[in-house]
Design a protein around this motif. Structure first.
Motif, PDB file in Angstrom:
ATOM      1  N   SER A 184      36.129  42.623  37.953  1.00  0.00           N
ATOM      2  CA  SER A 184      36.136  41.159  37.962  1.00  0.00           C
ATOM      3  C   SER A 184      37.093  40.274  37.134  1.00  0.00           C
ATOM      4  N   ILE A 185      37.993  39.607  37.577  1.00  0.00           N
ATOM      5  CA  ILE A 185      38.778  38.926  36.850  1.00  0.00           C
ATOM      6  C   ILE A 185      38.451  37.080  37.010  1.00  0.00           C
TER       7      ILE A 185
ATOM      8  N   LEU B   1      50.041  36.581  41.606  1.00  0.00           N
ATOM      9  CA  LEU B   1      50.386  37.377  40.452  1.00  0.00           C
ATOM     10  C   LEU B   1      49.739  38.850  40.227  1.00  0.00           C
ATOM     11  N   VAL B   2      48.365  38.572  40.485  1.00  0.00           N
ATOM     12  CA  VAL B   2      47.465  39.676  40.310  1.00  0.00           C
ATOM     13  C   VAL B   2      47.733  40.686  41.495  1.00  0.00           C
ATOM     14  N   GLY B   3      47.880  40.227  42.595  1.00  0.00           N
ATOM     15  CA  GLY B   3      48.321  40.850  43.823  1.00  0.00           C
ATOM     16  C   GLY B   3      49.583  41.903  43.430  1.00  0.00           C
ATOM     17  N   GLU B   4      50.726  41.300  42.908  1.00  0.00           N
ATOM     18  CA  GLU B   4      51.609  42.038  42.475  1.00  0.00           C
ATOM     19  C   GLU B   4      51.312  43.169  41.436  1.00  0.00           C
ATOM     20  N   VAL B   5      50.463  42.742  40.431  1.00  0.00           N
ATOM     21  CA  VAL B   5      50.019  43.932  39.521  1.00  0.00           C
ATOM     22  C   VAL B   5      49.396  45.125  40.301  1.00  0.00           C
TER      23      VAL B   5
ATOM     24  N   ALA C 201      40.481  31.469  40.707  1.00  0.00           N
ATOM     25  CA  ALA C 201      41.988  31.627  40.647  1.00  0.00           C
ATOM     26  C   ALA C 201      42.767  30.682  41.636  1.00  0.00           C
ATOM     27  N   THR C 202      43.805  30.348  41.028  1.00  0.00           N
ATOM     28  CA  THR C 202      44.773  29.542  41.670  1.00  0.00           C
ATOM     29  C   THR C 202      45.573  30.499  42.674  1.00  0.00           C
ATOM     30  N   GLU C 203      46.292  30.054  43.701  1.00  0.00           N
ATOM     31  CA  GLU C 203      46.999  30.781  44.560  1.00  0.00           C
ATOM     32  C   GLU C 203      48.014  31.561  43.862  1.00  0.00           C
TER      33      GLU C 203
END
Lengths: 252, 673
Positions: free
Chosen positions: B141-142, B88-92, B81-83
């Motif tokens: 896992s993404i 993005l994922v963190g927000e989700v 994952a890029t930063e």
């Protein structure tokens, strides 16, 4: 009064003793010349002593009374003594011979004595033979009541009253009762002779007990269709040559 | 007749009862249908939301109560994952966390402090990180890229239940790969594998939307339901009756297919998540169901096993009751109209079996829709009547014209059993609607019916023949008893014997007073024994031998030297009991047909001994042989009858002429009293 020489013939000693005692009371009529205890002895003594009267027991071992009489060339006066009263016939009232039932009673003996004194000696051997024949036949009619069947190691007794019919098969004859079927060795003809009159031969292969006949129908060719009242309601067709026996039975 | 009516009522009651207590339509077609009544349709009610949850999370028919979900904290691990993507994922994750107040949800690294790679690398080195390894294996896992990272092999779900990767290609060419819903039921969710390959066209907003969708979908397993799932991208497809549930279609969980592009997070979705991951999910669900569903449904839902047992036992009990009543009503009853003898039982059997089977299926909520939906009453009864009629005609015809002609009972029985079996199996194969969905049982049921009938016929026959035999025995015994009584009145001893004995006594009295007295007393003993006033059936061997001894002594006086006798009895046998008067006829026979026929000395021998555990009584004499076939006189016949009635097959009589003339009675040992 004439005195008769008398021979006593009976296998039982006590019977002879008793008779001797009784006859002692008629010592003028009877002179006892001897005693025999069986048929052979009797024959010998009769030939030797030629008695006028013999008191004769019918049931004796070896030769019975009748057989003895048939051996004699000349017959004396015969007074039968026996325990079986059924052999008494009316014929004896005709003064030819007498018949005493054991145990012999004095007054009956007196009657005999009187008879003897009034005897006409017109006793023909023929008449005597006839009467003897009648008595002996009646005696022989020992009624058969059971039949024995030999099985492996035992014997079964079957009452003739329970027998519905006999059937001849290849080598043996089957006897049928309500309990089932057994095999016996006698032939139908032999059985026919020995069995009582109510057993009739209706076919070469069948001998039936007429007491078991339930139904009786005319069939073709002088035959009859007989239904028995046994458990399996057996049906038997009679044979042509045996028609007469059936019609005879019907008349009875 | 009354019993039959009562029986009929019971059976009809069983058949009709289900529809009386519940409206089957409710259970079949619209469980919780009230939730969607007209008034409620415009607003979203609580029960509607529950229905949504129930339909989506539980398999059709609602028999599984175990809904899979994440057991531990929900962690999302990122690979490649890029930063930017991380943020993005963190927000989700944050947004979803708000929907799950009771559950901990976060990024893997945030929770553990390590990246998956680090965990995996370190596994071989030290055991300190093993717990984290487990966490990883159960995480979402993404991977960003064109295929899932090889590390995902460690995700537990991948190994067991997700044989293939489900791929979606979106309209903007984004490719999403996912492990999807397992093919078999699971007890908990153990991780998911997601792989995003965003196209250049997708912007971060879209990407976030996709990610959120996929993560939300990973949180539970959505069941496939034809009634509701519909390809919403194809509006041409025919609407089915449940299409008014269209409200569902739009939500995240509205469709079991994956549509990450057009969705809304509806109230239903949030409700579903909230309830699923609440601590009291199970009890809340139960409360909802109990209040809104019929008891039968709820029981089947929670206690499937017990319902099954209960329904089967109930059917069994009812079946037994019906069977017993019909047996007592129909046993030995012959109807005037011959066909009824077959029709009535067959009707009873068919109606009860179908009724009971139907009852079981009803209780287990397992039946064909058509059974109740169509006009079941008339259809059911007329078809059962029709088939029963055919069966009874078939059976009656064959049994009347064929079976009756056979003589052998076993053949008749076998044939009857076989055609009974056929009369059930043939209609089934010829008329498919006869089976009513019970087809899988038909062979077994036919077999049971045929064999039961066979058993019934056999037992009947058997008991009848036993009764007949007993009756025969009883009448025979009565006859013999009568004959014995009569005989004892006249004294069993041959009257001629009496005449002779008295004659002898008369003669003796003049010459030997002592002997006379002895003889007279012997004779009186003999008669007392023979009169048998007490009517006893058995006597000891000692008593019988004593009587025989008396008899012989009296006869000896008549025959003198011509009669000798010899009696040998084992001392040990003296107390043993044998039938009364069994010895005397043998001795009498020996004298009548033996001794009296010979001129010289006669010898009669009586021997009683035990041989090989059997009791042997033998009488021999030296007179003429035993006759073949016919015998006169009742003496030996009465001995034979007495043995048969006292011992049955355990005693036998036999005679032989060689080597010695002897008549023998053998009584087998186990019958001694």
């Amino acid at each position: 009064m004439k005195s008769y020489t008398t021979l006593l013939i009976d296998d039982e000693k006590l019977a002879r003793e008793r008779l001797k005692e009784l006859l002692a009371g008629f010592h003028s009529t009877f002179t006892i010349v001897g005693e025999a205890k069986n048929g052979n002895e009797a024959e010998k003594l009769i030939r030797e002593l030629q008695p006028d009267i013999i008191f004769l027991d019918i049931e004796m071992p070896g030769k019975n009374g009748f057989e003895l009489l048939s051996k004699l060339s000349e017959l004396p006066i015969v007074i039968f003594c026996t325990a079986h009263e059924e052999y008494a016939l009316k014929a004896f009232d005709t003064n030819s011979i007498d018949y005493l039932v054991k145990p012999v009673k004095l007054d009956r003996l007196e009657q005999t004595v009187r008879k003897i004194n009034s005897l006409k000696n017109n006793l023909t051997s023929l008449q005597l033979q006839q009467v003897i024949q009648e008595i002996s036949q009646k005696k022989e009619e020992k009624k058969m009541t059971s039949i024995t069947v030999k099985k492996k190691d035992k014997i079964i007794f079957i009452k003739l009253d329970d027998v519905s019919h006999f059937e001849a098969k290849d080598k043996y004859v089957s006897i049928y009762t309500n309990q089932g079927e057994e095999l016996i060795e006698q032939s139908l003809s032999k059985l026919e002779e020995k069995l009582p009159e109510h057993f009739i031969r209706v076919h070469r292969k069948y001998l039936i007990n007429s007491h078991f006949i339930k139904d009786f129908q005319k069939y073709f060719n002088s035959r009859y269709l007989i239904t028995l009242k046994n458990k399996s309601q057996t049906s038997i067709t009679s044979g042509r040559s045996y028609k007469e026996q059936l019609t005879n039975w019907m008349k009875l | 007749m009354k019993k039959l009516l009562f029986l009929g009522l019971i059976i009809i009651g069983i058949i009709f009862a289900p529809s009386m207590f519940t409206n089957p339509r409710d259970l079949l077609f619209r469980p919780g249908a009230n939730s969607f009544s007209k008034e409620n349709r415009s607003k979203i009610t609580e029960s509607q939301k529950w229905e949504y949850l129930k339909v989506r999370l539980m398999p059709k028919g609602g028999k599984a109560k175990n809904v899979p979900k994440f057991q531990g904290p929900i962690l999302v691990s990122l690979e490649n994952a890029t930063e930017e993507q991380r943020v993005l994922v963190g927000e989700v994750v944050q947004e979803i966390q708000e929907l799950l107040p009771n559950k901990r949800m976060s990024l893997f690294k945030d929770h553990t402090g390590f990246t998956p790679q680090e965990i995996i690398d370190s596994v071989s080195n030290s055991s300190v990180l093993n717990d984290f390894f487990d966490l990883y294996s159960e995480s979402i896992s993404i991977t960003f890229g064109d295929k899932p990272s090889p590390n995902t092999d460690y995700i537990r779900a991948s190994k067991i239940l997700y044989p293939r990767i489900n791929t979606s290609v979106l309209s903007d060419s984004t490719v999403i790969k996912r492990s999807g819903t397992p093919l078999q039921p699971v007890s908990e969710i153990t991780g998911t594998i997601l792989c995003f390959n965003f196209s250049k066209e997708s912007d971060s907003l879209k990407q976030k939307k996709y990610i959120k969708y996929e993560i939300l979908r990973s949180l539970c397993n959505i069941q496939i339901d034809d009634r509701i799932d519909n390809d919403i991208s194809n509006p041409i497809k025919r609407l089915n009756r449940f299409q008014y549930l269209l409200n569902f279609g739009k939500g995240v969980y509205g469709n079991s297919g994956y549509y990450p592009e057009n969705y809304e997070i509806t109230e239903y979705d949030t409700f579903l998540l909230e309830k699923l991951y609440s601590n009291t999910f199970e009890s809340q669900l139960k409360e909802y169901l109990t209040q809104n569903y019929p008891a039968l449904y709820v029981h089947n839902f929670y206690h499937v096993h017990w319902v099954k047992i209960f329904s089967e036992i109930l059917a069994l009990l009812l079946g037994v009751i019906i069977f017993m009543i019909s047996l007592s009503a129909l046993h030995k009853r012959k109807f005037r109209f011959g066909l009824f003898n077959y029709l009535i039982p067959i009707l009873l059997v068919n109606l009860s079996i179908l009724g009971l089977l139907n009852m079981i299926k009803f209780l287990q909520l397992d039946y064909l829709m058509s059974f109740y939906y169509r006009n079941f009453m008339t259809g059911f009864f007329t078809s059962v009547l029709f088939v029963s009629l055919l069966q009874s005609i078939f059976l009656w015809a064959i049994e009347h014209f064929v079976v009756k002609k056979l003589d052998n009972f076993v053949f008749r029985l076998g044939l009857k059993v076989m055609i009974t079996f056929l009369s059930y199996v043939i209609p089934y194969y010829l008329i498919s609607w006869f089976s009513y969905g019970y087809g899988e049982h038909i062979l077994m049921i036919s077999l049971i019916i045929a064999i039961s009938r066979g058993l019934y016929i056999y037992l009947n026959h058997y008991s009848e023949s036993i009764t007949r035999k007993k009756d025969l025995e009883i009448s025979q015994l009565k006859e013999l008893q009568l004959a014995t009584e009569l005989n004892s009145l006249h004294a069993q001893i041959n009257p001629h014997f009496l005449y002779n004995a008295l004659n002898s006594i008369a003669s003796l009295s003049k010459t030997d007073g002592t002997k006379t007295e002895k003889m007279a007393l012997s004779l009186s003993d003999l008669f007392r024994y023979s009169v048998n006033r007490k009517g006893e059936k058995m006597a000891t061997i000692q008593e019988e031998v004593e009587m025989v001894h008396n008899y012989l002594q009296i006869e000896k006086i008549r025959f003198e030297d011509r009669l000798e006798f010899n009696i040998e009895v084992d001392d040990s046998l003296e107390k043993i009991e044998i039938p009364r008067f069994i010895l005397q006829p043998l001795i009498e026979n020996a004298i009548k047909h033996g001794i009296s026929k010979i001129e010289d000395r006669g010898l009669i021998e009586l021997q009683i001994e035990r041989k090989q555990d059997n009791l042997m009584i033998a009488v021999s004499d030296n007179g003429p042989n035993f006759p073949e076939g016919l015998v006169s006189g009742h003496g030996l016949q009465s001995v034979f009858d007495l043995l048969r009635l006292s011992y049955g097959e355990q005693a036998s009589i036999n005679w032989e002429n060689l080597p010695k003339k002897k008549i023998t009675i053998i009584i087998k040992s186990n019958t001694e009293t």
